[in-house]
Design an enzyme around this catalytic site. Structure first.
Site, PDB file in Angstrom:
ATOM      1  N   LYS A  18      -5.495   1.707 -20.509  1.00 19.88           N
ATOM      2  CA  LYS A  18      -5.493   0.879 -19.300  1.00 19.88           C
ATOM      3  C   LYS A  18      -6.597  -0.171 -19.321  1.00 19.88           C
ATOM      4  O   LYS A  18      -7.577  -0.063 -20.071  1.00 19.88           O
ATOM      5  CB  LYS A  18      -5.541   1.764 -18.056  1.00 19.88           C
ATOM      6  CG  LYS A  18      -4.162   2.395 -17.808  1.00 19.88           C
ATOM      7  CD  LYS A  18      -4.033   3.172 -16.527  1.00 19.88           C
ATOM      8  CE  LYS A  18      -2.575   3.684 -16.427  1.00 19.88           C
ATOM      9  NZ  LYS A  18      -2.395   4.641 -15.331  1.00 19.88           N
ATOM     10  N   ARG A  61      -1.549  11.774 -19.837  1.00 15.05           N
ATOM     11  CA  ARG A  61      -0.381  10.962 -20.193  1.00 15.05           C
ATOM     12  C   ARG A  61      -0.882   9.853 -21.112  1.00 15.05           C
ATOM     13  O   ARG A  61      -1.628   8.984 -20.679  1.00 15.05           O
ATOM     14  CB  ARG A  61       0.223  10.403 -18.906  1.00 15.05           C
ATOM     15  CG  ARG A  61       1.447   9.514 -19.096  1.00 15.05           C
ATOM     16  CD  ARG A  61       1.937   8.980 -17.744  1.00 15.05           C
ATOM     17  NE  ARG A  61       3.079   8.100 -17.905  1.00 15.05           N
ATOM     18  CZ  ARG A  61       2.990   6.818 -18.264  1.00 15.05           C
ATOM     19  NH1 ARG A  61       1.823   6.268 -18.478  1.00 15.05           N
ATOM     20  NH2 ARG A  61       4.083   6.096 -18.400  1.00 15.05           N
TER      21      ARG A  61
HETATM   22  N1  PMM Z   1       0.678   5.101 -15.391  1.00 17.10           N
HETATM   23  C1  PMM Z   1       1.685   4.288 -15.724  1.00 17.10           C
HETATM   24  C2  PMM Z   1       3.021   4.684 -15.594  1.00 17.10           C
HETATM   25  N2  PMM Z   1       3.330   5.912 -15.125  1.00 17.10           N
HETATM   26  N3  PMM Z   1       2.646   7.992 -14.311  1.00 17.10           N
HETATM   27  C3  PMM Z   1       1.664   8.813 -13.948  1.00 17.10           C
HETATM   28  N4  PMM Z   1       1.964  10.030 -13.459  1.00 17.10           N
HETATM   29  N5  PMM Z   1       0.337   8.479 -14.058  1.00 17.10           N
HETATM   30  C4  PMM Z   1      -0.044   7.260 -14.516  1.00 17.10           C
HETATM   31  O1  PMM Z   1      -1.262   6.997 -14.579  1.00 17.10           O
HETATM   32  C5  PMM Z   1       0.970   6.349 -14.901  1.00 17.10           C
HETATM   33  C6  PMM Z   1       2.326   6.761 -14.782  1.00 17.10           C
HETATM   34  C7  PMM Z   1       1.374   2.912 -16.238  1.00 17.10           C
HETATM   35  O2  PMM Z   1       0.909   2.976 -17.546  1.00 17.10           O
HETATM   36  P1  PMM Z   1       1.759   2.409 -18.802  1.00 17.10           P
HETATM   37  O3  PMM Z   1       2.354   1.095 -18.340  1.00 17.10           O
HETATM   38  O4  PMM Z   1       0.716   2.248 -19.842  1.00 17.10           O
HETATM   39  O5  PMM Z   1       2.790   3.429 -19.136  1.00 17.10           O
END
Ligand code: PMM
Length: 252
Positions: free
Chosen positions: A198, A233
């Site tokens: 991030k 994640r």
């Molecule tokens: N961050 C993203 C997408 N989905 N879901 C959860 N539970 N927690 C998160 O921090 C989260 C998520 C965005 O990140 P990406 O675009 O790098 O996938």
């Protein structure tokens, strides 16, 4: 939890094959669960329509499940969650914690599946204007407790909470929340943390691009594992899987 983002900025037109192959690589690297999503939630991102989200997500969920993977679906739409679970997904990851779609919590309760409720204040297009807190830890804990109670009240038995790093939060908010992992685990539910690649890590590392933030991501995994977080994640699984094993080896 390994991330399989089925979005045009992650995979090209041949996205089905690429996304499934990517999922397999994450499993080989040690992922226990693959999180498949079709809607970018980056700050400023526009929404994709439901038909497009279904077309991106469902074939990938089905292909990974058919080969034996445990899959969660990353969506705020009950219709997409329902279709993904019909295709074999075993968990729903809703970044809105049930706020985006009133049908989400009853649906997950009816399916009797585990549910991730993330802290969220609005869709990505303008969420950063909502990054305003007097006390970010207290407010995130309060708002997340409300989503926990709504999910449990709807009849969902297995509720995981997530502070939603980067969602209506600036870098200082994210670091303050990471300092407060004990308070967050104190909300009484398993905790998921999503810091992977991030922007706040890029800012810490003098503007390092997203693909070069995996060592910092693994460092967050160490902190999360030490704090008793249930899962992280991540885009790159191998280093985080090793980090979890290192922490386990020194944990009494
Ligand atoms: N961050 C993203 C997408 N989905 N879901 C959860 N539970 N927690 C998160 O921090 C989260 C998520 C965005 O990140 P990406 O675009 O790098 O996938």
């Amino acid at each position: 939890m390994g991330i399989v983002n089925v979005t045009p900025d992650s995979f090209s037109d041949a996205h089905l094959h690429d996304a499934v192959a990517h999922g397999w690589r994450l499993l080989a690297d040690g992922a226990d669960l693959l999180d498949v999503g079709g809607e970018s939630t980056r700050p400023g991102a526009a929404r994709v329509d439901e038909a497009e989200e279904l077309a991106r997500v469902i074939p990938v969920v089905r292909a990974l499940v058919d080969e034996g993977a445990a899959v969660s679906v990353d969506t705020t739409r009950a219709s997409v969650a329902a279709a993904a679970c019909a295709a074999g997904a075993i968990m729903v990851n809703d970044v809105s914690g049930g706020l985006a779609d009133p049908e989400m919590l009853p649906l997950v309760a009816a399916l009797d599946l585990p549910y991730v409720a993330m802290h969220w204040r609005g869709h990505s297009a303008d969420m950063q204007s909502r990054a305003v807190y007097d006390d970010v830890v207290a407010e995130v804990c309060d708002e997340l407790s409300a989503r926990r109670d709504a999910a449990l009240g709807a009849g969902i038995r297995d509720v995981v909470l997530d502070p939603g790093l980067g969602f209506a939060k600036n870098a200082d908010h994210n670091w303050t929340l990471l300092r407060a992992l004990p308070q967050l685990t104190g909300l009484g539910r398993p905790l998921l943390v999503g810091a992977s690649r991030k922007a706040f890590l890029g800012a810490l590392l003098d503007g390092r691009p997203a693909a070069d933030r995996d060592a910092a991501t693994a460092a967050i995994t160490v902190l999360a594992a030490q704090a008793g977080v249930w899962a992280v994640r991540v885009h790159e699984v191998a280093a985080s899987a090793d980090a979890v094993r290192v922490v386990a080896a020194v944990t009494p």
